[in-house]
Design a protein around this motif. Structure first.
Motif, short mmCIF file in Angstrom:
data_model
loop_
_atom_site.label_atom_id
_atom_site.label_comp_id
_atom_site.label_asym_id
_atom_site.label_seq_id
_atom_site.Cartn_x
_atom_site.Cartn_y
_atom_site.Cartn_z
N LYS A 1 5.49 7.68 10.03
CA LYS A 1 5.04 6.36 9.57
C LYS A 1 5.12 6.26 8.04
O LYS A 1 5.47 5.22 7.49
CB LYS A 1 3.58 6.14 10.00
CG LYS A 1 3.44 5.59 11.39
CD LYS A 1 1.97 5.31 11.66
CE LYS A 1 1.79 4.89 13.11
NZ LYS A 1 0.36 4.81 13.45
N LYS B 1 7.14 3.46 6.06
CA LYS B 1 6.48 2.53 5.13
C LYS B 1 7.16 2.61 3.74
O LYS B 1 7.41 1.59 3.11
CB LYS B 1 5.00 2.89 5.00
CG LYS B 1 4.20 1.82 4.28
CD LYS B 1 2.72 2.15 4.27
CE LYS B 1 1.91 1.11 3.54
NZ LYS B 1 2.40 0.75 2.23
N ASP C 1 8.86 -0.49 1.92
CA ASP C 1 8.40 -0.90 0.57
C ASP C 1 9.52 -0.74 -0.45
O ASP C 1 9.70 -1.58 -1.33
CB ASP C 1 7.19 -0.08 0.13
CG ASP C 1 5.98 -0.40 0.98
OD1 ASP C 1 6.04 -1.42 1.72
OD2 ASP C 1 4.99 0.35 0.93
#
Lengths: 280, 295
Positions: free
Chosen positions: A270, A274, A278
């Motif tokens: 994860k 992420k 981003d």
């Protein structure tokens, strides 16, 4: 029908990807690791910077250390040539084997060991001397006194980084009179002159314009035939362009590693997902 | 609102210019004042005679400044030789090799040393250095000395210069980028080679600045030197002999013996001489700083 076709196609693609990955992984494993890091920990009195790092870096590949600022990429890079010794507050434990030799052990000839690893920093740091003397510096430290040999090496390495034509008529000018992009190439030439086996590059293009960045990236692609390059970056596209192997770090730990096509396109964790979202 | 901002802008600009011109005018006024006061002596005697004659007899109208210039230069050079290498190596050690804790301990100590009044250094010189010279160093070399000597003056001056030079050198070495040191080390330099090729080279203009500051301070220092140097006219290369530096001449005699013609003017000339020498020292060091910055 359509859904069946799609699922079949995706399975096929997945299988292809797996088999390609296997090839890539096996390719990496075939090459004997030039650097082996075993249980490396770096801490200060305020906390841990690197936590139990275990990593094998194969020869003649570009390994990219990727991760957000402050995740320990630079510390890991500087541990490899023991520049962490400059920072008295750092406590280093674990093993770093370069060509099978543990460099963390006391009694190492640090100067010789460091010459095996050319360093390219975030910002170029030319030495306070002329362009010529910058490239000749490492050679003189190696004990080479022959002016002919030194001049030949200066010319060869400046040509190698594509700087010779720009500076050949002003070799005696101060190195800091060059542009930032030229200075970075000069620093690379200076590092190559001492014939290292590994190039440690700490975000070497972060202060450069796109044209200079492209020159450095192309140089890396060319240099990996003869050198192992460990590149710190947090530019995802640069990692994709250059890396043979990506190591994703987060808060001092290695979270994921593998071929860039795998881990950057199909991240398992994860945190990396992420970071990629981003980052994009 | 716009008008107010414009007026404020103009006023601040004028104020800054006035401040700058005031500052710049101070040394100019000092030189004019000293030159004007030294005028009678300069009219009655040649400059060469004033600078190169060693005859000092104000009653006879003889004002040869050579012994004073010699003593000033001697104690300054001695102080520089004693303090500069010490400061340089101490600053290198503190900034490059020692633990941060030691540097944190040393910085306030250096500040305290800089803040001690020069008269205290003078007293320390009388109590420690003068007996050391008379009872230790002079007998060791098979000679005798009262202890009040150029060596005592140079030593006290050296101790006084150390905090200024050391502080500045530490600041200079702190400004050298870590990346530059890392670059040198990663090319295979040992710690000493890194210091020699990077720290000393890159810090060269700053080192010269610090040395210039130390020498200027030493050349102009008065009270502490006056207390230990012996204040005797003498041109001798022996550091165990007494001397009489220019600042001591002014401090000892100003306000006295004003009945002697040209004496007041001679002391003003001594002050002018001090000013000019310090200016030359600064220009000399500035030249090297400028040269070093080009590298």
């Amino acid at each position: 029908m359509n859904s069946m076709t799609l699922s079949y196609q995706s399975q096929l693609t997945a299988r292809r990807a797996v088999s390609q990955n296997e090839i890539k992984v096996s390719e990496l494993k075939e090459a004997a690791p030039i650097v082996e890091i075993k249980g490396l920990n770096v801490r200060t009195k305020d906390g841990e910077i690197l936590k139990n790092i275990n990593l094998e870096i194969p020869k003649n590949k570009i390994v990219v250390l990727l991760g957000p600022s402050g995740c320990g990429k630079t510390t890991l890079l500087k541990s490899l040539n023991r520049l962490t010794d400059l920072h008295k507050e750092l406590k280093v434990s674990g093993q770093i084997l370069i060509d099978g030799q543990d460099i963390t052990k006391a009694g190492q000839n640090l100067a010789n060991m460091r010459q095996k690893m050319g360093l390219l920093s975030q910002r170029p740091f030319p030495l306070p001397a002329s362009i010529y003397k910058n490239v000749a510096y490492g050679l003189k430290l190696k004990g080479i006194r022959s002016k002919k040999l030194i001049s030949h090496s200066v010319e060869t390495n400046l040509k190698r980084v594509g700087l010779w034509n720009e500076v050949q008529d002003r070799l005696k000018s101060p190195a800091n009179s060059l542009s930032i992009g030229q200075q970075q190439r000069l620093c690379l030439a200076r590092g190559l002159a001492v014939k290292p086996t590994i190039i440690l590059a700490d975000e070497p293009t972060s202060a450069l314009d796109p044209i200079s960045t492209k020159i450095i990236e192309n140089l890396f692609k060319d240099l990996k035939k003869h050198y192992t390059i460990i590149l710190v970056t947090h530019v995802l596209r640069q990692a994709l362009r250059l890396a043979d192997h990506v190591v994703f770090m987060y808060y001092g730990e290695i979270i994921e590693q593998g071929h860039p096509d795998d881990i950057l396109k199909n991240p398992k964790t994860k945190i990396l997902k992420k970071y990629l979202i981003d980052g994009n | 609102m716009n008008k107010k901002r414009k007026i404020a802008d103009i006023l601040v600009n004028i104020w800054m210019r006035i401040g700058l011109y005031l500052l710049l005018s101070i040394p100019v006024f000092i030189v004019i004042g000293l030159f004007w006061k030294a005028g009678p002596l300069l009219k009655s005697q040649s400059l060469a005679n004033l600078l190169f004659s060693s005859r000092w007899s104000p009653m006879k109208g003889e004002f040869g400044f050579l012994p004073f210039i010699f003593s000033s230069a001697y104690v300054t050079v001695l102080a520089f030789l004693l303090s500069a290498p010490l400061c340089l190596f101490a600053a290198i050690y503190l900034t490059q090799f020692s633990k941060q804790r030691l540097l944190n301990f040393m910085l306030p100590v250096i500040d305290i040393l800089a803040g001690i009044p020069s008269v205290v250094y003078g007293v320390w010189g009388i109590l420690v250095i003068v007996p050391l010279v008379s009872d230790g160093i002079a007998p060791f070399f098979g000679t005798s000395s009262s202890g009040y000597s150029l060596l005592a003056g140079g030593t006290v001056l050296a101790v006084m210069c150390i905090p200024y030079m050391l502080n500045m050198l530490i600041e200079v070495f702190h400004t050298i980028p870590v990346g530059m040191k890392e670059a040198s080390l990663s090319l295979g330099a040992t710690s000493w080679e890194m210091v020699k090729h990077v720290i000393l080279r890159k810090g060269f203009p700053g080192i010269i600045s610090a040395f210039g500051l130390g020498i200027s301070k030493a050349f102009g220092e008065t009270i502490a030197v006056l207390m230990v140097v012996g204040n005797t006219l003498n041109i001798s290369l022996s550091p165990l002999k007494p001397g009489y530096p220019l600042p001591a001449l002014i401090a000892n005699n100003y306000g006295e013996m004003m009945s002697i013609p040209d004496y007041d003017s001679a002391l003003m000339f001594a002050a002018l001489l001090l000013f000019v020498v310090i200016l030359i020292i600064n220009l000399f060091f500035r030249y090297f700083i400028h040269k070093g910055e080009k590298v």
